[in-house]
Design a protein around this motif. Structure first.
Motif, short mmCIF file in Angstrom:
data_model
loop_
_atom_site.label_atom_id
_atom_site.label_comp_id
_atom_site.label_asym_id
_atom_site.label_seq_id
_atom_site.Cartn_x
_atom_site.Cartn_y
_atom_site.Cartn_z
N GLY A 90 -11.79 -14.64 15.93
CA GLY A 90 -12.79 -14.92 16.96
C GLY A 90 -13.19 -16.38 17.09
N LEU A 91 -12.51 -17.28 16.38
CA LEU A 91 -12.88 -18.71 16.48
C LEU A 91 -12.64 -19.22 17.90
CD1 LEU A 91 -13.72 -21.42 15.04
CD2 LEU A 91 -11.27 -21.90 14.92
N GLU A 92 -11.43 -18.93 18.41
CA GLU A 92 -11.04 -19.48 19.71
C GLU A 92 -11.23 -18.41 20.79
OE1 GLU A 92 -8.71 -18.97 17.20
OE2 GLU A 92 -7.60 -20.81 16.78
N GLY A 93 -12.48 -18.22 21.21
CA GLY A 93 -12.76 -17.20 22.22
C GLY A 93 -12.07 -17.48 23.55
N TRP A 94 -11.60 -18.69 23.73
CA TRP A 94 -11.03 -19.16 24.99
C TRP A 94 -9.51 -19.08 25.02
CZ3 TRP A 94 -8.13 -23.11 23.03
CH2 TRP A 94 -8.57 -23.64 21.80
N ILE A 95 -8.87 -18.73 23.86
CA ILE A 95 -7.42 -18.95 23.77
C ILE A 95 -6.60 -17.88 24.50
CG2 ILE A 95 -7.11 -17.79 21.52
CD1 ILE A 95 -5.26 -20.96 22.69
N ASP A 96 -7.02 -16.60 24.45
CA ASP A 96 -6.19 -15.55 25.04
C ASP A 96 -6.00 -15.79 26.54
OD1 ASP A 96 -5.99 -14.42 22.58
OD2 ASP A 96 -7.42 -12.79 22.93
N ARG A 97 -7.12 -16.13 27.20
CA ARG A 97 -7.06 -16.39 28.64
C ARG A 97 -6.18 -17.60 28.93
NH1 ARG A 97 -12.52 -17.37 31.81
NH2 ARG A 97 -11.36 -18.29 33.53
N LEU A 98 -6.32 -18.62 28.09
CA LEU A 98 -5.55 -19.85 28.30
C LEU A 98 -4.05 -19.58 28.12
CD1 LEU A 98 -5.67 -22.93 28.81
CD2 LEU A 98 -5.83 -23.23 26.33
N ILE A 99 -3.71 -18.79 27.11
CA ILE A 99 -2.29 -18.44 26.88
C ILE A 99 -1.74 -17.68 28.08
CG2 ILE A 99 -0.78 -16.91 25.52
CD1 ILE A 99 -2.22 -17.93 23.00
N ARG A 100 -2.53 -16.69 28.56
CA ARG A 100 -2.08 -15.93 29.74
C ARG A 100 -1.90 -16.84 30.94
NH1 ARG A 100 -5.56 -11.96 28.03
NH2 ARG A 100 -7.22 -12.60 29.45
N ALA A 101 -2.89 -17.70 31.17
CA ALA A 101 -2.84 -18.60 32.33
C ALA A 101 -1.67 -19.57 32.26
CB ALA A 101 -4.16 -19.37 32.45
N SER A 102 -1.30 -19.95 31.03
CA SER A 102 -0.23 -20.96 30.88
C SER A 102 1.14 -20.38 31.16
CB SER A 102 -0.25 -21.52 29.45
OG SER A 102 0.31 -20.58 28.54
N GLY A 103 1.27 -19.04 31.01
CA GLY A 103 2.57 -18.41 31.18
C GLY A 103 3.54 -18.70 30.04
N THR A 104 3.04 -19.22 28.93
CA THR A 104 3.94 -19.58 27.82
C THR A 104 4.64 -18.35 27.26
OG1 THR A 104 4.13 -20.70 25.70
CG2 THR A 104 2.14 -19.40 26.02
N LYS A 105 5.90 -18.55 26.87
CA LYS A 105 6.68 -17.47 26.26
C LYS A 105 6.76 -17.69 24.75
CE LYS A 105 8.14 -15.48 30.19
NZ LYS A 105 7.06 -16.08 31.03
N ALA A 106 6.10 -18.74 24.27
CA ALA A 106 6.21 -19.08 22.85
C ALA A 106 5.55 -18.01 21.99
CB ALA A 106 5.53 -20.43 22.59
N ASP A 135 -16.89 -14.01 10.39
CA ASP A 135 -16.93 -15.44 10.11
C ASP A 135 -15.50 -15.99 10.25
OD1 ASP A 135 -17.03 -17.97 9.00
OD2 ASP A 135 -18.26 -17.39 7.29
N PRO A 136 -15.28 -16.91 11.20
CA PRO A 136 -13.90 -17.37 11.42
C PRO A 136 -13.44 -18.50 10.50
CG PRO A 136 -15.36 -18.38 13.05
CD PRO A 136 -16.23 -17.47 12.19
N HIS A 137 -14.35 -19.06 9.67
CA HIS A 137 -14.04 -20.31 8.94
C HIS A 137 -13.26 -20.07 7.65
CE1 HIS A 137 -17.83 -20.84 11.26
NE2 HIS A 137 -17.27 -21.99 11.60
N ALA A 138 -12.23 -19.22 7.74
CA ALA A 138 -11.53 -18.76 6.53
C ALA A 138 -10.86 -19.90 5.78
CB ALA A 138 -10.52 -17.69 6.90
N TRP A 139 -10.50 -20.99 6.47
CA TRP A 139 -9.80 -22.12 5.84
C TRP A 139 -10.65 -22.82 4.78
CZ3 TRP A 139 -11.50 -21.99 10.92
CH2 TRP A 139 -12.58 -22.82 11.22
N GLN A 140 -11.96 -22.55 4.75
CA GLN A 140 -12.79 -23.22 3.75
C GLN A 140 -12.57 -22.66 2.35
OE1 GLN A 140 -14.49 -25.94 3.79
NE2 GLN A 140 -14.57 -26.41 5.97
N SER A 141 -11.82 -21.57 2.24
CA SER A 141 -11.32 -21.12 0.93
C SER A 141 -9.86 -21.57 0.85
CB SER A 141 -11.43 -19.61 0.81
OG SER A 141 -10.32 -19.09 0.09
N ILE A 142 -9.51 -22.27 -0.22
CA ILE A 142 -8.14 -22.78 -0.34
C ILE A 142 -7.15 -21.63 -0.52
CG2 ILE A 142 -6.61 -24.29 -1.70
CD1 ILE A 142 -9.32 -25.90 -2.29
N ALA A 143 -7.59 -20.55 -1.16
CA ALA A 143 -6.72 -19.37 -1.27
C ALA A 143 -6.36 -18.86 0.13
CB ALA A 143 -7.42 -18.28 -2.08
#
Ligand SMILES: [Zn+2]
Length: 308
Positions: A90-106, A135-143
């Protein structure tokens, strides 16, 4: 390449081979276009991909990924991507729409896939039991960062199997660096007197750090910077700092510093410097990589909390 097998007695074969190699070399020089949503993921992808990848990040260093407003150029960047790396949770609430709009196949790598998420009750609302935030900040644990690296490695290998060995070698070396970093974090925190292992930050970005390493963080905002801290939240934090004699408040580089300066002023706690929670610094700053970010934060915490 078995170049040595072709002797100069085979001029035609050699010429042909060089032509083939020349074509391959041009393709070789073309790095995989990896697009990461924000700077921390961008660094992890660059560490694993090395020269094989050209990494672009959508949310730039020192910027906030939570409430990011994508630019039209971001859709173009995604459309040209070979691989996309997102945090998820849930960090990037904006990403799904952006990916759809971009038409990327990646293909899209969700870097946090497989980590154990921390769910937080929403105590800023009216106490409804169903109001939970992940909580989206999972990278703050090095594991967890190691899980990110493994997911990114697997995504690169799947997308570009011809260079699997390179990705695996680089990932292995970087995972060893992360093990060393984690040992450093644990050793440094062990030296901080237990009663002083408490910190105030702008928003709840350090839940995974707390769970992994045992510093306690208290934040006047919730887990997203979208929510504003109310005067009631601020008053509660100031009372808590005074009652519990919390030594220091930290400013996050992505946040408006005025809130923390106000809290420091009203509570008498020291301002313990800047920490990087959700974004790296630019290349000339103190936290241009994930490892340097974690070291910078650790040094800031240790400095503010280490002595009485
Ligand atoms: Zn955040």
């Amino acid at each position: 390449m078995p170049r040595g097998r072709f002797s100069t007695g085979w001029p035609l074969a050699l010429a042909l081979l060089l032509t083939i190699l020349g074509g391959a070399a041009r393709a070789e020089a073309d790095p995989l276009r990896v697009v990461a949503t924000f700077s921390i993921l961008g660094d992890l992808a660059a560490q694993v991909g090395g020269d094989r990848v050209a990494v672009t990040t959508l949310v730039k260093p020192d910027a906030d990924a939570h409430g990011y407003a994508p630019a039209p150029s971001d859709a173009k960047t995604l459309a040209a991507a070979d691989l996309v790396v997102v945090n998820g949770l849930g960090l990037e609430g904006w990403i799904d729409r952006l990916i759809r709009a971009s038409g990327t196949k990646a293909p899209v790598v969700v870097a946090s896939k497989g980590i154990k998420p921390i769910e937080e009750a929403d105590d800023h609302g009216h106490g409804h039991a169903h109001d939970h935030h992940t909580d989206p900040h999972a990278w703050q644990s090095i594991a967890n960062a190691k899980v990110y690296v493994a997911n990114i490695r697997d995504g690169l290998v799947k997308r570009d199997p011809a260079h699997a060995a390179e990705y695996e070698t680089r990932a292995k070396a970087y995972l060893a660096d992360l093990d060393a970093l984690e040992a450093e974090v644990r050793a440094t925190i062990a030296k901080i007197p237990p009663a002083r292992r408490r910190i105030i930050t702008t928003h709840d970005a350090f839940g995974y750090f707390t769970a992994a390493y045992g510093l306690t963080f208290i934040a006047p905002q919730g887990v997203s910077t979208d929510s504003e801290a109310s005067p009631r939240d601020v008053a509660r934090i100031v009372r808590q700092i005074r009652a519990e004699k919390i030594p220091a408040v930290f400013l996050e580089t992505i946040a408006d510093p005025r809130l923390m300066e106000q809290i420091a002023r009203e509570s008498g706690a020291a301002v313990g410097g800047k920490v990087y929670s959700d974004a790296l610094s630019g290349p000339t700053g103190p936290a241009p990589t994930y490892v340097m970010m974690m070291r910078n934060n650790l040094a800031a915490f240790a400095k503010a909390l280490g002595s009485n």
